[in-house]
Design an enzyme around this catalytic site. Sequence first.
Site, PDB file in Angstrom:
ATOM      1  N   ASN A  12       0.857  -1.182   0.000  1.00  0.00           N
ATOM      2  CA  ASN A  12       0.000   0.000   0.000  1.00  0.00           C
ATOM      3  C   ASN A  12       0.893   1.231   0.000  1.00  0.00           C
ATOM      4  OD1 ASN A  12      -1.844   2.019   0.460  1.00  0.00           O
ATOM      5  ND2 ASN A  12      -2.215   1.477   2.608  1.00  0.00           N
ATOM      6  N   LYS A  14       0.059   4.258  -0.238  1.00  0.00           N
ATOM      7  CA  LYS A  14      -0.608   5.432   0.342  1.00  0.00           C
ATOM      8  C   LYS A  14      -0.422   6.641  -0.598  1.00  0.00           C
ATOM      9  CE  LYS A  14       0.308   3.468   4.836  1.00  0.00           C
ATOM     10  NZ  LYS A  14       0.151   3.629   6.260  1.00  0.00           N
ATOM     11  N   HIS A  98      -9.442   0.816   4.762  1.00  0.00           N
ATOM     12  CA  HIS A  98      -8.166   1.007   5.470  1.00  0.00           C
ATOM     13  C   HIS A  98      -8.408   1.907   6.695  1.00  0.00           C
ATOM     14  CE1 HIS A  98      -4.081   2.316   6.332  1.00  0.00           C
ATOM     15  NE2 HIS A  98      -3.677   1.236   5.685  1.00  0.00           N
ATOM     16  N   GLU A 100      -6.869   4.318   7.848  1.00  0.00           N
ATOM     17  CA  GLU A 100      -6.704   5.763   7.598  1.00  0.00           C
ATOM     18  C   GLU A 100      -7.969   6.334   6.965  1.00  0.00           C
ATOM     19  OE1 GLU A 100      -2.990   5.502   5.493  1.00  0.00           O
ATOM     20  OE2 GLU A 100      -2.000   4.903   7.349  1.00  0.00           O
ATOM     21  N   GLU A 169      -5.191  -5.309  10.494  1.00  0.00           N
ATOM     22  CA  GLU A 169      -4.181  -4.278  10.708  1.00  0.00           C
ATOM     23  C   GLU A 169      -4.480  -3.541  12.009  1.00  0.00           C
ATOM     24  OE1 GLU A 169      -2.332  -3.061   6.692  1.00  0.00           O
ATOM     25  OE2 GLU A 169      -4.073  -1.810   7.015  1.00  0.00           O
ATOM     26  N   GLY A 175       2.419   2.128  10.646  1.00  0.00           N
ATOM     27  CA  GLY A 175       3.338   3.247  10.485  1.00  0.00           C
ATOM     28  C   GLY A 175       4.032   3.664  11.768  1.00  0.00           C
ATOM     29  N   SER A 214       3.452  -2.288  10.209  1.00  0.00           N
ATOM     30  CA  SER A 214       4.921  -2.270  10.374  1.00  0.00           C
ATOM     31  C   SER A 214       5.584  -3.600  10.035  1.00  0.00           C
ATOM     32  CB  SER A 214       5.290  -1.812  11.794  1.00  0.00           C
ATOM     33  OG  SER A 214       4.837  -0.488  12.011  1.00  0.00           O
ATOM     34  N   GLY A 236       4.895   1.278   4.666  1.00  0.00           N
ATOM     35  CA  GLY A 236       6.221   1.884   4.526  1.00  0.00           C
ATOM     36  C   GLY A 236       7.230   1.025   3.781  1.00  0.00           C
TER      37      GLY A 236
HETATM   38  C1  PEP Z   1      -0.711  -0.032   5.832  1.00  0.00           C
HETATM   39  O1  PEP Z   1      -0.697   1.086   5.356  1.00  0.00           O
HETATM   40  O2  PEP Z   1      -1.620  -0.799   5.530  1.00  0.00           O
HETATM   41  C2  PEP Z   1       0.385  -0.430   6.718  1.00  0.00           C
HETATM   42  C3  PEP Z   1       0.312  -1.595   7.287  1.00  0.00           C
HETATM   43  O3  PEP Z   1       1.409   0.462   6.883  1.00  0.00           O
HETATM   44  P1  PEP Z   1       2.853   0.173   7.567  1.00  0.00           P
HETATM   45  O4  PEP Z   1       3.378  -1.108   6.987  1.00  0.00           O
HETATM   46  O5  PEP Z   1       3.696   1.356   7.215  1.00  0.00           O
HETATM   47  O6  PEP Z   1       2.620   0.042   9.043  1.00  0.00           O
END
Ligand code: PEP
Length: 255
Positions: A12, A14, A98, A100, A169, A175, A214, A236
Amino acid sequence: MHASRKPLIAGNWKMHYGGPAGVELAIACVRIAPKVPKVELVIAPPFTALAACAHECEGKGVAVAAQNFYPKDQGAFTGEVSAPMLKDAGCTWVIVGHSERRQYFGETDASVGEKTKVAIASKLPPIVCVGETLAERESGKTLEVVRRQVAAFLDFIAEAPGVAAIAYEPVWAIGTGKTAGPAEAEEVHAAIRAQLADRLPEVAEKTRILYGGSVKADNAKGLLGCANVDGALIGGASLDAASFGAIAEAAQGLT
Ligand code: PEP
């Protein structure tokens, strides 16, 4: 992971790499694909890079997902993008719900359910995200929250077993560099699979449940080694092809 479900590793991006740099990253992801033939690779660039990335990826072992969509085919919905438009751009997946989007854009269990329903009906498979906040985890509500979120779209994914994927998640792990340990992740993944099995055993057997939060090259193997973890949704670390590739290779090594 389980031998009957092909691991799915999704990046992803983003709101990053929406132009030529995104095309470069897609080309770098295409180079990973021959090294991980037993893994399904997906990248989710911003809308502006979808068509160009899909063009680079076509027939090369990397699928392209959108990060969101609007659940109407067309009409007076300024600024929105529909499932048929995403398919025209070359997408074969879409991320739905998601955290966010739930946190910043007012998405609710009801809107996530509606989008899941329309994505499946539009033959644009969704990766539907669920997960608890830190406050919810600390008050012992993790399973209650995740079960409520899954219940909002369970009927729709049961109509097409194995088409949708679910991403667990935990919001506190996205993040932040913090990640659920394998045992913490497995507890929630197993609970989701049990919930799917209660509805229809075939859905539980076929649905891939990804972990996200993460995920990095150095923790991927432990997480992907869990019985009910069928892949990862990566933020990320997906912006760096070497890291994304290392996570995909960890999945490949477990098949
Ligand atoms: C995500 O955006 O779905 C995500 C898991 O981000 P990160 O890996 O940066 O924590």
